[in-house]
Design a protein around this motif. Structure first.
Motif, PDB file in Angstrom:
ATOM      1  N   MET A   1       0.843  -1.183   0.000  1.00 32.68           N
ATOM      2  CA  MET A   1       0.000   0.000   0.000  1.00 32.68           C
ATOM      3  C   MET A   1       0.887   1.246   0.000  1.00 32.68           C
ATOM      4  SD  MET A   1      -3.006   1.447   2.551  1.00 32.68           S
ATOM      5  CE  MET A   1      -3.370  -0.124   3.223  1.00 32.68           C
ATOM      6  N   ARG A   2       0.494   2.219  -0.778  1.00 31.82           N
ATOM      7  CA  ARG A   2       1.239   3.472  -0.885  1.00 31.82           C
ATOM      8  C   ARG A   2       0.873   4.411   0.268  1.00 31.82           C
ATOM      9  NH1 ARG A   2      -0.945   2.103  -6.001  1.00 31.82           N
ATOM     10  NH2 ARG A   2       0.625   1.921  -7.599  1.00 31.82           N
ATOM     11  N   ASP A   3       1.831   5.253   0.657  1.00 24.67           N
ATOM     12  CA  ASP A   3       1.575   6.275   1.676  1.00 24.67           C
ATOM     13  C   ASP A   3       1.374   7.609   0.958  1.00 24.67           C
ATOM     14  OD1 ASP A   3       1.481   8.065   3.770  1.00 24.67           O
ATOM     15  OD2 ASP A   3       3.451   7.528   4.588  1.00 24.67           O
ATOM     16  N   PHE A   4       0.136   8.059   0.894  1.00 26.63           N
ATOM     17  CA  PHE A   4      -0.182   9.275   0.139  1.00 26.63           C
ATOM     18  C   PHE A   4       0.576  10.487   0.634  1.00 26.63           C
ATOM     19  CE2 PHE A   4      -3.432   9.115   3.458  1.00 26.63           C
ATOM     20  CZ  PHE A   4      -3.439  10.421   3.947  1.00 26.63           C
ATOM     21  N   LYS A   5       0.932  10.512   1.921  1.00 24.52           N
ATOM     22  CA  LYS A   5       1.615  11.677   2.494  1.00 24.52           C
ATOM     23  C   LYS A   5       3.028  11.847   1.949  1.00 24.52           C
ATOM     24  CE  LYS A   5       0.705  10.223   6.712  1.00 24.52           C
ATOM     25  NZ  LYS A   5      -0.006   9.019   6.334  1.00 24.52           N
ATOM     26  N   LYS A   6       3.556  10.821   1.303  1.00 25.84           N
ATOM     27  CA  LYS A   6       4.900  10.897   0.727  1.00 25.84           C
ATOM     28  C   LYS A   6       4.901  11.460  -0.687  1.00 25.84           C
ATOM     29  CE  LYS A   6       6.900   7.234   3.507  1.00 25.84           C
ATOM     30  NZ  LYS A   6       7.572   5.933   3.501  1.00 25.84           N
ATOM     31  N   TYR A   7       3.740  11.600  -1.275  1.00 26.32           N
ATOM     32  CA  TYR A   7       3.644  12.109  -2.641  1.00 26.32           C
ATOM     33  C   TYR A   7       3.635  13.633  -2.641  1.00 26.32           C
ATOM     34  CZ  TYR A   7       2.704   7.572  -4.741  1.00 26.32           C
ATOM     35  OH  TYR A   7       2.814   6.281  -5.192  1.00 26.32           O
ATOM     36  N   PRO A  47      -6.678  16.182  -3.308  1.00 28.99           N
ATOM     37  CA  PRO A  47      -5.895  15.343  -2.392  1.00 28.99           C
ATOM     38  C   PRO A  47      -6.692  14.157  -1.848  1.00 28.99           C
ATOM     39  CG  PRO A  47      -6.472  17.421  -1.332  1.00 28.99           C
ATOM     40  CD  PRO A  47      -6.878  17.543  -2.761  1.00 28.99           C
ATOM     41  N   THR A  48      -8.003  14.299  -1.774  1.00 27.51           N
ATOM     42  CA  THR A  48      -8.835  13.186  -1.310  1.00 27.51           C
ATOM     43  C   THR A  48      -8.749  12.006  -2.271  1.00 27.51           C
ATOM     44  OG1 THR A  48     -10.363  14.679  -0.173  1.00 27.51           O
ATOM     45  CG2 THR A  48     -11.197  12.489  -0.719  1.00 27.51           C
ATOM     46  N   ASN A  49      -8.855  12.283  -3.557  1.00 30.62           N
ATOM     47  CA  ASN A  49      -8.787  11.200  -4.543  1.00 30.62           C
ATOM     48  C   ASN A  49      -7.385  10.610  -4.649  1.00 30.62           C
ATOM     49  OD1 ASN A  49     -11.350  10.477  -5.994  1.00 30.62           O
ATOM     50  ND2 ASN A  49     -11.473  12.709  -5.908  1.00 30.62           N
ATOM     51  N   ILE A  50      -6.358  11.430  -4.479  1.00 26.29           N
ATOM     52  CA  ILE A  50      -4.994  10.905  -4.454  1.00 26.29           C
ATOM     53  C   ILE A  50      -4.843   9.967  -3.255  1.00 26.29           C
ATOM     54  CG2 ILE A  50      -2.567  11.510  -4.134  1.00 26.29           C
ATOM     55  CD1 ILE A  50      -3.313  14.177  -5.671  1.00 26.29           C
ATOM     56  N   SER A  51      -5.360  10.386  -2.111  1.00 23.42           N
ATOM     57  CA  SER A  51      -5.299   9.553  -0.902  1.00 23.42           C
ATOM     58  C   SER A  51      -6.027   8.237  -1.100  1.00 23.42           C
ATOM     59  CB  SER A  51      -5.926  10.288   0.289  1.00 23.42           C
ATOM     60  OG  SER A  51      -5.295  11.510   0.526  1.00 23.42           O
ATOM     61  N   GLU A  52      -7.236   8.319  -1.623  1.00 28.13           N
ATOM     62  CA  GLU A  52      -8.019   7.100  -1.822  1.00 28.13           C
ATOM     63  C   GLU A  52      -7.355   6.182  -2.844  1.00 28.13           C
ATOM     64  OE1 GLU A  52     -12.571   5.556  -2.630  1.00 28.13           O
ATOM     65  OE2 GLU A  52     -12.188   7.707  -2.483  1.00 28.13           O
ATOM     66  N   GLY A  53      -6.824   6.770  -3.908  1.00 24.42           N
ATOM     67  CA  GLY A  53      -6.143   5.961  -4.916  1.00 24.42           C
ATOM     68  C   GLY A  53      -4.940   5.227  -4.359  1.00 24.42           C
ATOM     69  N   CYS A  54      -4.238   5.860  -3.424  1.00 28.87           N
ATOM     70  CA  CYS A  54      -3.081   5.219  -2.793  1.00 28.87           C
ATOM     71  C   CYS A  54      -3.487   3.988  -1.988  1.00 28.87           C
ATOM     72  CB  CYS A  54      -2.343   6.200  -1.887  1.00 28.87           C
ATOM     73  SG  CYS A  54      -1.313   7.376  -2.784  1.00 28.87           S
ATOM     74  N   GLY A  55      -4.707   3.974  -1.543  1.00 31.07           N
ATOM     75  CA  GLY A  55      -5.184   2.842  -0.752  1.00 31.07           C
ATOM     76  C   GLY A  55      -5.679   1.679  -1.588  1.00 31.07           C
ATOM     77  N   ARG A  56      -5.665   1.822  -2.886  1.00 33.69           N
ATOM     78  CA  ARG A  56      -6.133   0.756  -3.781  1.00 33.69           C
ATOM     79  C   ARG A  56      -5.001  -0.208  -4.092  1.00 33.69           C
ATOM     80  NH1 ARG A  56     -11.738   0.998  -4.391  1.00 33.69           N
ATOM     81  NH2 ARG A  56     -12.247   2.983  -3.398  1.00 33.69           N
ATOM     82  N   ASP A  57      -5.395  -1.367  -4.612  1.00 31.60           N
ATOM     83  CA  ASP A  57      -4.441  -2.462  -4.781  1.00 31.60           C
ATOM     84  C   ASP A  57      -3.657  -2.465  -6.078  1.00 31.60           C
ATOM     85  OD1 ASP A  57      -5.020  -3.551  -2.293  1.00 31.60           O
ATOM     86  OD2 ASP A  57      -6.675  -4.763  -3.082  1.00 31.60           O
ATOM     87  N   SER A  58      -4.042  -1.653  -7.041  1.00 28.19           N
ATOM     88  CA  SER A  58      -3.344  -1.731  -8.329  1.00 28.19           C
ATOM     89  C   SER A  58      -3.071  -0.345  -8.894  1.00 28.19           C
ATOM     90  CB  SER A  58      -4.174  -2.531  -9.334  1.00 28.19           C
ATOM     91  OG  SER A  58      -5.319  -1.788  -9.735  1.00 28.19           O
ATOM     92  N   ASP A  59      -2.110  -0.298  -9.822  1.00 29.84           N
ATOM     93  CA  ASP A  59      -1.804   0.948 -10.512  1.00 29.84           C
ATOM     94  C   ASP A  59      -2.990   1.419 -11.349  1.00 29.84           C
ATOM     95  OD1 ASP A  59       0.713   0.878  -9.414  1.00 29.84           O
ATOM     96  OD2 ASP A  59       1.744   0.316 -11.272  1.00 29.84           O
ATOM     97  N   VAL A  60      -3.740   0.472 -11.897  1.00 29.32           N
ATOM     98  CA  VAL A  60      -4.911   0.818 -12.707  1.00 29.32           C
ATOM     99  C   VAL A  60      -5.945   1.549 -11.848  1.00 29.32           C
ATOM    100  CG1 VAL A  60      -6.854  -0.119 -14.026  1.00 29.32           C
ATOM    101  CG2 VAL A  60      -4.553  -1.048 -14.358  1.00 29.32           C
ATOM    102  N   GLU A  61      -6.196   1.035 -10.659  1.00 28.36           N
ATOM    103  CA  GLU A  61      -7.159   1.700  -9.772  1.00 28.36           C
ATOM    104  C   GLU A  61      -6.637   3.060  -9.320  1.00 28.36           C
ATOM    105  OE1 GLU A  61      -9.723  -1.079  -7.111  1.00 28.36           O
ATOM    106  OE2 GLU A  61      -7.662  -1.838  -7.092  1.00 28.36           O
ATOM    107  N   PHE A  62      -5.351   3.130  -8.983  1.00 26.85           N
ATOM    108  CA  PHE A  62      -4.756   4.395  -8.575  1.00 26.85           C
ATOM    109  C   PHE A  62      -4.894   5.416  -9.701  1.00 26.85           C
ATOM    110  CE2 PHE A  62      -0.544   6.497  -6.998  1.00 26.85           C
ATOM    111  CZ  PHE A  62      -1.249   7.558  -6.467  1.00 26.85           C
TER     112      PHE A  62
END
Length: 117
Positions: A1-7, A47-62
Motif C-alpha cells: 500500500m502506498r503512503d499518500f503523504k509521501k507524494y 488530495p482526497t482522490n490521491i489519498s483514496e487511490g493510494c489505498g487501492r491495490d493496483s496501478d490501474v485503480e490508482f
C-alpha cells in the motif's frame, strides 16, 4: 500500500486546498452555498482522490482516482477564473493560484503516465 503523504502531488494539492479555504473566507457571504462551497469541494477532492487511490491495490485503480483528481483540478481552475472575473480575487492572487493549479495538473498527468506506462 502506498503512503499518500509521501507524494509531492498530495502535499501540493493539500496546500492549495488550505489556501482556497483561506481566500474564500473573504468572498461575499451570499456565495456561501455557491462558489465558496463548490471551489472548496473541488479543491479538497484532489488530495482526497490521491489519498483514496493510494489505498487501492493496483496501478490501474490508482490511475482511475488520479483521473478524478484531474477533473477536479480543472474545475478549481475554472472557479478561480470565475472568481477573478467577478472581482472576488485580485489579479495577483488569481495568477498565483492558476500557476499552482498548472503545476498540479502537470504532476497528475506525469504520475498517470508512470502508472500506465
Amino acid at each position: 500500500m502506498r503512503d499518500f503523504k509521501k507524494y509531492n502531488i498530495w502535499k501540493e494539492s493539500h496546500s492549495l486546498t488550505l489556501k482556497i479555504y483561506q481566500i474564500t473566507s473573504d468572498f461575499p457571504k451570499d456565495e456561501k452555498f455557491g462558489i465558496i462551497s463548490q471551489i472548496r469541494r473541488a479543491s479538497s477532492s484532489v488530495p482526497t482522490n490521491i489519498s483514496e487511490g493510494c489505498g487501492r491495490d493496483s496501478d490501474v485503480e490508482f490511475s482511475r482516482f488520479l483521473t478524478i483528481a484531474q477533473g477536479s483540478i480543472c474545475e478549481v481552475e475554472y472557479l478561480i477564473i470565475l472568481s477573478n472575473d467577478l472581482s472576488y480575487l485580485d489579479k495577483e492572487t488569481s495568477k498565483e493560484l492558476l500557476d499552482r493549479i498548472s503545476q498540479i495538473r502537470k504532476q497528475i498527468h506525469s504520475l498517470k503516465q508512470k502508472l500506465t506506462g
